[in-house]
Design a protein around this motif. Structure first.
Motif, PDB file in Angstrom:
ATOM      1  N   ARG A 255       3.614  -7.003   1.347  1.00 16.09           N
ATOM      2  CA  ARG A 255       1.853  -6.549   1.143  1.00 16.09           C
ATOM      3  C   ARG A 255       1.943  -5.469   1.145  1.00 16.09           C
ATOM      4  N   ASP A 256       2.660  -4.595   2.332  1.00 17.03           N
ATOM      5  CA  ASP A 256       2.209  -3.066   2.528  1.00 17.03           C
ATOM      6  C   ASP A 256       1.798  -2.452   0.820  1.00 17.03           C
ATOM      7  N   ARG A 257       3.297  -2.711  -0.448  1.00 10.93           N
ATOM      8  CA  ARG A 257       3.280  -2.192  -1.681  1.00 10.93           C
ATOM      9  C   ARG A 257       2.440  -2.645  -2.289  1.00 10.93           C
ATOM     10  N   ALA A 258       1.523  -4.032  -2.081  1.00  6.78           N
ATOM     11  CA  ALA A 258       1.262  -4.712  -3.088  1.00  6.78           C
ATOM     12  C   ALA A 258      -0.501  -3.689  -2.580  1.00  6.78           C
ATOM     13  N   GLU A 259      -0.344  -3.717  -2.002  1.00 10.78           N
ATOM     14  CA  GLU A 259      -2.027  -3.201  -1.266  1.00 10.78           C
ATOM     15  C   GLU A 259      -2.109  -1.834  -1.725  1.00 10.78           C
TER      16      GLU A 259
END
Length: 656
Positions: A255-259
């Motif tokens: 999630r962090d990378r996608a956000e």
């Protein structure tokens, strides 16, 4: 009710005494030109209002309550507008005098309740009864259920799995951001953040609408529907169930990378006062995503998005509404065509200033999202809005070029036209047609995903856009034997309907598509005695109404209702007359009667009265009323008729 209005019998004799008075024709053309000239901005551009349905004004109120940024005065004006456009059926339609629409009605009801309307007030009672009679709020579409989930009115399982991590998928995956349309990727990118974070509205007044459901939302299990009925859709619903199980692990890992990817995408395209993608839903989703991620209200990105969304609020006689976007480039190039048809040219202030304004807005230094399939191209197009450089519009670009080219300002316009021609040729899809913003955007598999119940996830080639590109290329001197032109013409012929008409993707509907196609065939100097052209002409003539005009309802986007015609409209009459004249029918009784209709129809100076909607954003989902259409298209048709019957004008119509 089908509301199919009486049409003229194709075999009936023409109305008597319908000759056109030349002085009256000149007077109306002159008055219309003056009216347009008075509304041209000092820098040379025109911009008219662009009105949609109740959904976006209602969403604006919901947005304010999501963010806890309530503006009671403005919301009261919007509420007044919403009450005024409520339908006789108790709900809200997608277009003027349209059928009840569940999602528009639920959002309008919720917005009015947020502004203080009591549930026992007559208009609220009628709306609630209509919602319940049509199956309850559980029958809303996917986008509405996202809103209801954020306001805790339905559980998040009412929404299809839309993880932000999907943005990291490689290009060869079934889903990739480049495989959907520009409007889908700009709306979905911040929406994926909202879904993955299970965003929650502040809703400071704690207002809900559970009374709109026939069943308790918490016990409903069959939220997701197969949008196409195809077996692929059924399979994807099963995949959705699997994704719900593994979703927590996906969030933990990616999630962090996608956000970060999503935020980089958004911030690169914030686009100042025009906002992400230049369209309301994307801008509003951006604001809600920033809020959900904890951005301060004075964060530069947050302030830009807030200013962009507020800039769409528009005063109205019925209160205030919110435009879906702004249309200055489109309005300016079409208005320029109309006044040039009426006799103005290079050297006239209105034409010179509009040309200069348009040239300044050509996108020459931003390689937009179209690069995913056409990365080798130099940019050279125009966007629809004041600024939207990542998303130049093929249709706007073609029409701008035709306006510049016909004014004969060769030195000033030559480079702009050459760059645009290069870009348009490069944006042709392999099937010979042109889409609005992308090439080869035809990944039909994606229309089966549960998220795609609106049926507008893609941007495939369309007849109207393709016809404009062909008209532009012909106006610039490319013959019908040119390989690019020949492929485009083949595409148009393949798309002709059995009755001789063509479908109109961006204007309502078959009249718009048929006018567009006939103009293209005229521009390339096609033999207008071709039986296929004659069939189109016969279809247009058969659709003329008893009053001499043409009208086509937005309900025609449902195949079973393609003959609905409630009233003649100036815009559609102008398209029909322009189409018939392009086919060589300038001396026909039908054209003469259409011209008489335009001369006699009610108008205020240079703007004809027109309440019925005349365009479409997404067929069967989202419709538009271009307020400028009833000004420049009737003028264009009247001026062309004068030119073609004056005896000193070659009977070939170049470009448009």
């Amino acid at each position: 009710m089908d509301a199919t209005a009486p049409l003229r019998d194709p075999g009936a004799p023409s109305a008597e005494n319908c000759s056109v008075d030349r002085r009256e024709l000149d007077d109306v053309i002159g008055e219309s030109c003056r009216w347009l000239g008075e509304r041209q901005n000092q820098d040379g551009h025109w911009v008219f209002e662009l009105e949609a349905d109740a959904t976006i004004p209602a969403e604006y109120i919901l947005l304010n309550h999501f963010l806890d940024e309530i503006d009671d005065a403005r919301e009261a004006r919007i509420a007044s507008y919403l009450r005024a456009i409520q339908g006789k059926h108790g709900g809200w339609p997608l277009f003027h005098d349209g059928d009840f629409d569940m999602s528009a009605t639920v959002k309008a009801y919720y917005a009015l309740k947020l502004t203080g309307d009591g549930v026992d007030e007559p208009h609220m009672v009628r709306a609630r009864q209509a919602i319940l009679e049509h199956g309850g709020a559980e029958r809303t579409n996917v986008f509405t259920r996202f809103t209801l989930a954020m306001f805790d009115q339905v559980p998040w399982r009412a929404c299809p799995v839309t993880p932000v991590e999907a943005l990291l998928l490689p290009r060869f995956a079934p889903f990739h951001w480049s495989k959907v349309s520009y409007w889908s990727r700009t709306v979905m990118t911040p929406l994926m953040i909202l879904y993955s974070r299970r965003a929650r509205a502040v809703n400071p007044r704690g207002i809900g609408v559970r009374e709109l459901f026939r069943r308790d939302p918490e016990v409903i299990r069959d939220w997701l529907k197969n949008p196409t009925g195809h077996w692929i859709g059924d399979a994807l619903i099963q995949i959705d169930k699997v994704l719900r199980v593994i979703e927590p692990a996906i969030h933990w890992a990616f999630r962090d990378r996608a956000e970060k990817w999503a935020l980089d995408f958004i911030e690169e395209r914030l686009n100042g006062r025009d906002g992400l993608g230049g369209i309301y839903p994307a801008i509003a989703n951006t604001l809600m995503a920033y809020h959900t991620l904890g951005y301060a209200k004075d964060h530069p990105g947050y302030r830009i998005a807030r200013e962009a969304v507020d800039g769409l609020c528009t005063p109205h006689a019925k209160g205030e509404y919110v435009q879906p976007c702004l249309s200055p480039v489109w309005d300016t190039c079409l208005a320029s065509h109309a006044i040039q048809e009426a006799g103005q040219s290079a050297g006239d202030r209105a034409v010179d200033q509009s040309n200069a304004w348009l040239r300044e807005r050509q996108v020459l230094d931003v390689v937009g999202d179209w690069k995913s399939n056409r990365g080798h191209l130099r940019p050279g197009g125009w966007a629809f809005q004041y600024n939207n450089p990542h998303y130049p519009d093929v249709d706007d670009t073609a029409v701008v070029v035709m306006a510049l080219a016909r004014s004969k300002e060769d030195e000033a316009n030559r480079e702009a036209i050459a760059r645009a021609e290069e870009w348009i040729i490069g944006m042709q899809s392999s099937n010979g047609g042109w889409g609005a913003f992308d090439a080869e955007n035809e990944h039909d598999f994606l229309n089966h995903v549960p998220f795609a119940d609106h049926g507008a996830l893609l941007d495939p080639p369309t007849v109207d856009v393709s016809a404009r590109c062909l008209g532009m290329l012909a106006q610039l001197g490319r013959p019908k034997t040119d390989p690019v032109v020949a492929r485009g013409l083949d595409y148009l012929w393949r798309e002709q309907e059995a009755d001789g008409s063509w479908f109109g993707r961006w204007g309502t509907n078959y009249i718009y598509g048929t006018w567009s196609a006939l103009n293209a065939f005229n521009a390339v100097e096609w033999d207008m005695t071709d039986p296929r052209i004659c069939k189109a002409v016969d279809w247009l003539k058969s659709r003329q109404r008893d009053d001499g005009g043409w009208g086509e309802d937005c309900a025609t986007y449902w195949k079973e209702r393609r003959s609905v015609s409630k009233a003649s409209t100036p815009s559609q009459t102008a398209w029909a007359v322009l189409g018939l004249m392009a086919a060589g029918e300038v001396d026909s009784p039908e054209v003469e009667r259409g011209i008489r209709y335009l001369l006699e129809a009610p108008r205020d100076g240079g703007k004809w009265e027109e309440e019925l909607y005349n365009a479409v954003g997404f067929p069967r989902i989202f419709y538009l009323r271009y307020h400028g259409y009833s000004a420049y298209f009737p003028l264009w048709a009247l001026a062309r008729y004068r030119n073609l019957t004056s005896g000193n004008c070659k009977r070939t119509i170049h470009g448009m």
